[in-house]
Design a protein around this motif. Structure first.
Motif, PDB file in Angstrom:
ATOM      1  N   ASP A  93      15.107 -13.415 -37.503  1.00 16.12           N
ATOM      2  CA  ASP A  93      15.136 -13.061 -36.080  1.00 16.12           C
ATOM      3  C   ASP A  93      13.875 -12.260 -35.774  1.00 16.12           C
ATOM      4  O   ASP A  93      13.684 -11.167 -36.321  1.00 16.12           O
ATOM      5  N   LEU A  94      13.024 -12.801 -34.924  1.00 15.38           N
ATOM      6  CA  LEU A  94      11.788 -12.111 -34.582  1.00 15.38           C
ATOM      7  C   LEU A  94      12.056 -10.785 -33.880  1.00 15.38           C
ATOM      8  O   LEU A  94      11.210  -9.886 -33.896  1.00 15.38           O
ATOM      9  N   GLY A  95      13.256 -10.646 -33.292  1.00  8.25           N
ATOM     10  CA  GLY A  95      13.604  -9.404 -32.610  1.00  8.25           C
ATOM     11  C   GLY A  95      13.718  -8.226 -33.550  1.00  8.25           C
ATOM     12  O   GLY A  95      13.602  -7.070 -33.122  1.00  8.25           O
ATOM     13  N   THR A  96      13.967  -8.484 -34.825  1.00  6.96           N
ATOM     14  CA  THR A  96      14.102  -7.407 -35.809  1.00  6.96           C
ATOM     15  C   THR A  96      13.055  -7.492 -36.910  1.00  6.96           C
ATOM     16  O   THR A  96      13.093  -6.702 -37.856  1.00  6.96           O
ATOM     17  N   GLU A  97      12.123  -8.428 -36.809  1.00  6.58           N
ATOM     18  CA  GLU A  97      11.114  -8.632 -37.843  1.00  6.58           C
ATOM     19  C   GLU A  97      10.055  -7.526 -37.801  1.00  6.58           C
ATOM     20  O   GLU A  97       9.569  -7.169 -36.721  1.00  6.58           O
ATOM     21  N   THR A  98       9.713  -6.979 -38.972  1.00  9.01           N
ATOM     22  CA  THR A  98       8.723  -5.901 -39.045  1.00  9.01           C
ATOM     23  C   THR A  98       7.506  -6.259 -39.886  1.00  9.01           C
ATOM     24  O   THR A  98       6.584  -5.453 -39.997  1.00  9.01           O
ATOM     25  N   ARG A  99       7.496  -7.425 -40.492  1.00  8.37           N
ATOM     26  CA  ARG A  99       6.339  -7.818 -41.297  1.00  8.37           C
ATOM     27  C   ARG A  99       5.199  -8.308 -40.399  1.00  8.37           C
ATOM     28  O   ARG A  99       5.392  -8.661 -39.251  1.00  8.37           O
ATOM     29  N   TRP A 100       3.998  -8.307 -40.955  1.00  7.26           N
ATOM     30  CA  TRP A 100       2.815  -8.914 -40.323  1.00  7.26           C
ATOM     31  C   TRP A 100       2.388  -8.243 -39.010  1.00  7.26           C
ATOM     32  O   TRP A 100       1.930  -8.913 -38.081  1.00  7.26           O
ATOM     33  N   GLY A 101       2.517  -6.934 -38.941  1.00  9.13           N
ATOM     34  CA  GLY A 101       1.986  -6.204 -37.792  1.00  9.13           C
ATOM     35  C   GLY A 101       2.615  -6.609 -36.471  1.00  9.13           C
ATOM     36  O   GLY A 101       3.836  -6.616 -36.314  1.00  9.13           O
ATOM     37  N   THR A 102       1.760  -6.999 -35.514  1.00  7.94           N
ATOM     38  CA  THR A 102       2.218  -7.337 -34.156  1.00  7.94           C
ATOM     39  C   THR A 102       2.626  -8.796 -34.022  1.00  7.94           C
ATOM     40  O   THR A 102       2.925  -9.253 -32.915  1.00  7.94           O
ATOM     41  N   TYR A 103       2.654  -9.505 -35.133  1.00  9.17           N
ATOM     42  CA  TYR A 103       2.924 -10.951 -35.084  1.00  9.17           C
ATOM     43  C   TYR A 103       4.251 -11.262 -34.398  1.00  9.17           C
ATOM     44  O   TYR A 103       4.317 -12.140 -33.524  1.00  9.17           O
ATOM     45  N   ALA A 104       5.321 -10.564 -34.772  1.00  5.45           N
ATOM     46  CA  ALA A 104       6.642 -10.857 -34.207  1.00  5.45           C
ATOM     47  C   ALA A 104       6.648 -10.661 -32.700  1.00  5.45           C
ATOM     48  O   ALA A 104       7.211 -11.477 -31.952  1.00  5.45           O
ATOM     49  N   THR A 105       6.027  -9.589 -32.236  1.00 11.80           N
ATOM     50  CA  THR A 105       5.983  -9.321 -30.795  1.00 11.80           C
ATOM     51  C   THR A 105       5.258 -10.432 -30.054  1.00 11.80           C
ATOM     52  O   THR A 105       5.691 -10.868 -28.974  1.00 11.80           O
ATOM     53  N   LEU A 106       4.162 -10.894 -30.626  1.00 12.56           N
ATOM     54  CA  LEU A 106       3.396 -11.970 -29.986  1.00 12.56           C
ATOM     55  C   LEU A 106       4.230 -13.242 -29.870  1.00 12.56           C
ATOM     56  O   LEU A 106       4.204 -13.928 -28.842  1.00 12.56           O
ATOM     57  N   LEU A 107       4.989 -13.576 -30.926  1.00 16.15           N
ATOM     58  CA  LEU A 107       5.774 -14.805 -30.881  1.00 16.15           C
ATOM     59  C   LEU A 107       6.983 -14.673 -29.967  1.00 16.15           C
ATOM     60  O   LEU A 107       7.397 -15.661 -29.341  1.00 16.15           O
TER      61      LEU A 107
END
Length: 283
Positions: free
Chosen positions: A127-141
Motif C-alpha cells: 500500500d503506497l499510503g503506508t510505504e516508507t521506502r525510496w524517499g518521496t517515491y510513494a508520495t509521487l505515485l
C-alpha cells in the motif's frame, strides 16, 4: 509497508491439476481459471513477438497482455537493463511509461523496479499510503492514483535483464492475489526468455553489421593498394606501408586514406564490394 524478497509463488496451477477444484470465485466470466487464462496469454505473448518484425509494437503487445492477468487489469511496464542504464521498452499504456520514469529519476533512492533488478527478488508495495521506502517515491505515485506495485525480475538464465512492473489502483491484497502472483511469475519467466531472444537477435545483427563493415573497409583498402602498386610499381606490402604512414602523419583512418586514393584515381567514391555480406550462417 511493502515487502521485498518475496519467494517465487507456488507454480502449481490452481485449476485442478494438483487434484483440487479451483475456487469458483477465481473463475472469470467464461468459467476459466487463472491458470487457463495465463496459458492463453502466454500464447498471446509469444505470438506477439513472432507475428511481427516491429519489435517495439510486439513488446507493447506483450505488456498489454501482461496487464490482463490480474484483477482490475493493472498497468504493466517492462524495464530492460542495458549495462549501467535502465529503460522502459514496453508499456500497456502511456501512463505506465511515465510512472516507470519517476523511479528512474528518483536518485539515489530508486524504487521497487530497480530494487527487483538489483536483487533478483520480487518486490511488492502492499500500500503506497503506508510505504516508507525510496524517499518521496510513494508520495509521487499516490498523486498518480496508484496504491500498490508488484515488480518481478526478468531472468535470462542467471543474469537479471530487467523487470516486469505492475501498477494497481487498489492495495496489493486485492490487486495481486495469490493466483495473480502465480500468473505474474509465470508471465515474467516467459517475458524474460522472450526479451533474451530479442537481445540475442539484436546482438547478432550488431555483430553481422560490424563484420559487413569490416569486409567493406578491407575491400576499399585492397583497391587502394592495387592502385598504388600500378602507379608506383611497388609490392602490396610497400603500398600498404605508404598508406599506413600517410594515415599516421595525417591522423586519419586507414580506410579514409584508401578512399581518397580511389577517388583521386577514378573520380568516384569507392564502390561496395560484391563480397561485403557475411557468409551464410555467420556468426
Amino acid at each position: 509497508m511493502g515487502t521485498s524478497g518475496d519467494p517465487r509463488p507456488d507454480r502449481r496451477p490452481p485449476d485442478g491439476a494438483d487434484g483440487h477444484d479451483p475456487d469458483p470465485a477465481e473463475l472469470d466470466a467464461a468459467g476459466l481459471s487463472p491458470s487457463a487464462l495465463v496459458e492463453d496469454h502466454l500464447h498471446e505473448l509469444a505470438g506477439a513477438l513472432l507475428a511481427t518484425s516491429n519489435i517495439d509494437a510486439a513488446l507493447n503487445e506483450l505488456a498489454v497482455a501482461a496487464s490482463r492477468i490480474a484483477p482490475g487489469a493493472p498497468m504493466a511496464g517492462v524495464t530492460l537493463r542495458l549495462g549501467e542504464r535502465v529503460m522502459t521498452v514496453a508499456s500497456s499504456e502511456a501512463h505506465a511509461l511515465l510512472v516507470d520514469e519517476i523511479q528512474y529519476d528518483n536518485e539515489p533512492d530508486g524504487g521497487p523496479c530497480l530494487q527487483a533488478i538489483d536483487t533478483g527478488q520480487i518486490v511488492i508495495v502492499e500500500d503506497l499510503g503506508t510505504e516508507t521506502r525510496w524517499g518521496t517515491y510513494a508520495t509521487l505515485l499516490l498523486s498518480h492514483g496508484l496504491r500498490s506495485i508488484y515488480s518481478s525480475p526478468l531472468h535470462a538464465g542467471e543474469p537479471v535483464i530487467g523487470a516486469l512492473n505492475m501498477y494497481a489502483t487498489t492495495p496489493a491484497a486485492t490487486a495481486f492475489t495469490p493466483a495473480a502472483r502465480t500468473a505474474i511469475a509465470r508471465v515474467a519467466d516467459h517475458t524474460g526468455l522472450l526479451l533474451h531472444a530479442v537481445l540475442q537477435a539484436a546482438r547478432h545483427a550488431e555483430i553481422t553489421g560490424q563484420f559487413r563493415q569490416a569486409l567493406t573497409n578491407r575491400a576499399i583498402i585492397e583497391q587502394a593498394i592495387g592502385i598504388l602498386m600500378g602507379q608506383r610499381r611497388c609490392t602490396a606490402a610497400e603500398a600498404f606501408a605508404i598508406m599506413r604512414r600517410t594515415s599516421q602523419n595525417r591522423n586519419r583512418r586507414l580506410r579514409d586514406v584508401a578512399a581518397d586514393i580511389i577517388i583521386a584515381f577514378t573520380g568516384r567514391p569507392p564502390q561496395p564490394s560484391p563480397f561485403a555480406d557475411p557468409p551464410e550462417g555467420f556468426p
